[in-house]
Design a protein around this motif. Structure first.
Motif, PDB file in Angstrom:
ATOM      1  N   GLN A 119      -2.435   5.307  -0.525  1.00 26.71           N
ATOM      2  CA  GLN A 119      -3.863   4.048  -0.098  1.00 26.71           C
ATOM      3  C   GLN A 119      -4.260   3.904   1.454  1.00 26.71           C
ATOM      4  OE1 GLN A 119      -1.979   1.059  -2.336  1.00 26.71           O
ATOM      5  NE2 GLN A 119      -3.564   1.318  -3.759  1.00 26.71           N
ATOM      6  N   ARG A 159       0.720  -1.209  -0.229  1.00 28.94           N
ATOM      7  CA  ARG A 159       0.366   0.133  -0.195  1.00 28.94           C
ATOM      8  C   ARG A 159       0.514   1.315   0.318  1.00 28.94           C
ATOM      9  NH1 ARG A 159      -3.230  -3.778   3.878  1.00 28.94           N
ATOM     10  NH2 ARG A 159      -5.069  -3.891   2.935  1.00 28.94           N
ATOM     11  N   TYR A 172      -6.431  15.485   5.659  1.00 28.92           N
ATOM     12  CA  TYR A 172      -6.279  13.501   6.156  1.00 28.92           C
ATOM     13  C   TYR A 172      -5.483  14.176   7.564  1.00 28.92           C
ATOM     14  CZ  TYR A 172      -3.668  10.275   8.322  1.00 28.92           C
ATOM     15  OH  TYR A 172      -3.329   8.769   9.268  1.00 28.92           O
ATOM     16  N   ASN A 221      -7.298   5.621  10.909  1.00 27.96           N
ATOM     17  CA  ASN A 221      -7.708   3.929  11.864  1.00 27.96           C
ATOM     18  C   ASN A 221      -7.854   3.816  13.134  1.00 27.96           C
ATOM     19  OD1 ASN A 221      -7.549   1.584  13.180  1.00 27.96           O
ATOM     20  ND2 ASN A 221      -8.815   1.054  11.072  1.00 27.96           N
ATOM     21  N   GLN A 231      -5.940   6.987   2.034  1.00 27.72           N
ATOM     22  CA  GLN A 231      -7.178   7.078   1.770  1.00 27.72           C
ATOM     23  C   GLN A 231      -8.481   7.338   1.014  1.00 27.72           C
ATOM     24  OE1 GLN A 231     -11.042   4.465   3.467  1.00 27.72           O
ATOM     25  NE2 GLN A 231      -9.751   4.998   5.666  1.00 27.72           N
ATOM     26  N   LYS A 279     -10.604  12.913   5.892  1.00 30.25           N
ATOM     27  CA  LYS A 279     -10.046  11.605   5.645  1.00 30.25           C
ATOM     28  C   LYS A 279      -9.733  11.284   7.762  1.00 30.25           C
ATOM     29  CE  LYS A 279     -11.229  10.042   1.642  1.00 30.25           C
ATOM     30  NZ  LYS A 279     -12.647   9.618   1.767  1.00 30.25           N
TER      31      LYS A 279
END
Length: 247
Positions: free
Chosen positions: A38, A34, A85, A117, A41, A114
């Motif tokens: 990515q 990734r 982000y 996580n 996202q 974004k």
């Protein structure tokens, strides 16, 4: 009142530049590759503004999240490809602010914001993953109310990403490539000391300057960090001489 000068020895934080370096992609335990984008996202075609700071404190919000998000909302109205982000705790669970009401108050489309996580952030992420994320950004946004150093500013530049900081406290001396914004004094009664609130209009202007360089990485920024803050160099040239002076 008379003040005597004090003998002092300056040693800054050291950055592990062998880990914090331009990193195009990372592989997980089963071999999935990734890119930093990515992981965030976001698309390759988008202009990515990143904020990497701990969400702690509400009075004041030392990391200046409200001013930064408001500035981004103004900037984003002019650029459909801009995305923000946020690498931080989202809900205020660590003594910080909830972001969702702030995003709404700034008139931001939630689809253009974004978050890292939240579970992975809590359990920890490797330096390689963080380096890929920094590398995937177009600019790191970090004009806080005040810093003793500002590690994320150094980390981002070590990954060749330019930065936006507040022209106050320890922040401007860390800039090898980027922009410094103005602000106004903010008294922090809990410390009996001044902070500095970054000017929203200046942040917007700095974002516009960064946008003109969309997609460009900055070897200049990395060289500045390596030359001045590489951990091994800081130890050899600053810590070792100090330790040798001790009885």
């Amino acid at each position: 009142m008379l003040f005597r000068s004090l003998d002092h020895y300056y040693i800054p934080h050291g950055i592990e530049t062998s880990a914090m370096k331009p990193t195009a992609s990372v592989s997980d335990d089963v071999g999935n590759v990734r890119t930093g984008r990515q992981l965030m996202q976001v698309d390759d075609s988008q202009f990515v503004v990143g904020i990497v700071n701990a969400n702690k404190g509400t009075s004041p919000v030392r990391k200046a999240f409200p001013e930064q998000l408001l500035a981004f909302s103004i900037f984003a109205e002019r650029h459909d490809d801009a995305v923000l982000y946020l690498h931080t705790e989202r809900f205020g669970g660590m003594g910080g602010i909830p972001f969702d009401p702030l995003i709404e108050a700034c008139g931001l489309d939630a689809e253009r914001v974004k978050f890292v996580n939240q579970y992975q952030s809590r359990i920890g992420m490797t330096d390689e993953v963080l380096a890929a994320i920094y590398t995937g950004m177009d600019v790191l946004l970090a004009p806080t109310l005040g810093e003793g150093f500002g590690i994320t500013v150094a980390d981002a530049q070590a990954c060749e990403t330019p930065v936006i900081v507040n022209d106050f406290s320890a922040q401007p001396e860390l800039v090898g490539d980027g922009w410094k914004v103005r602000g106004q004094p903010l008294w922090d009664a809990s410390q009996n000391a001044w902070f500095n609130t970054p000017a929203v209009e200046d942040i917007v202007h700095a974002l516009e300057m960064a946008y003109e360089r969309k997609g460009e990485k900055s070897p200049q920024a990395r060289k500045f960090i390596v030359d001045n803050y590489d951990a091994d160099k800081v130890y050899a040239e600053m810590w070792r001489p100090l330790l040798d002076m001790l009885p």
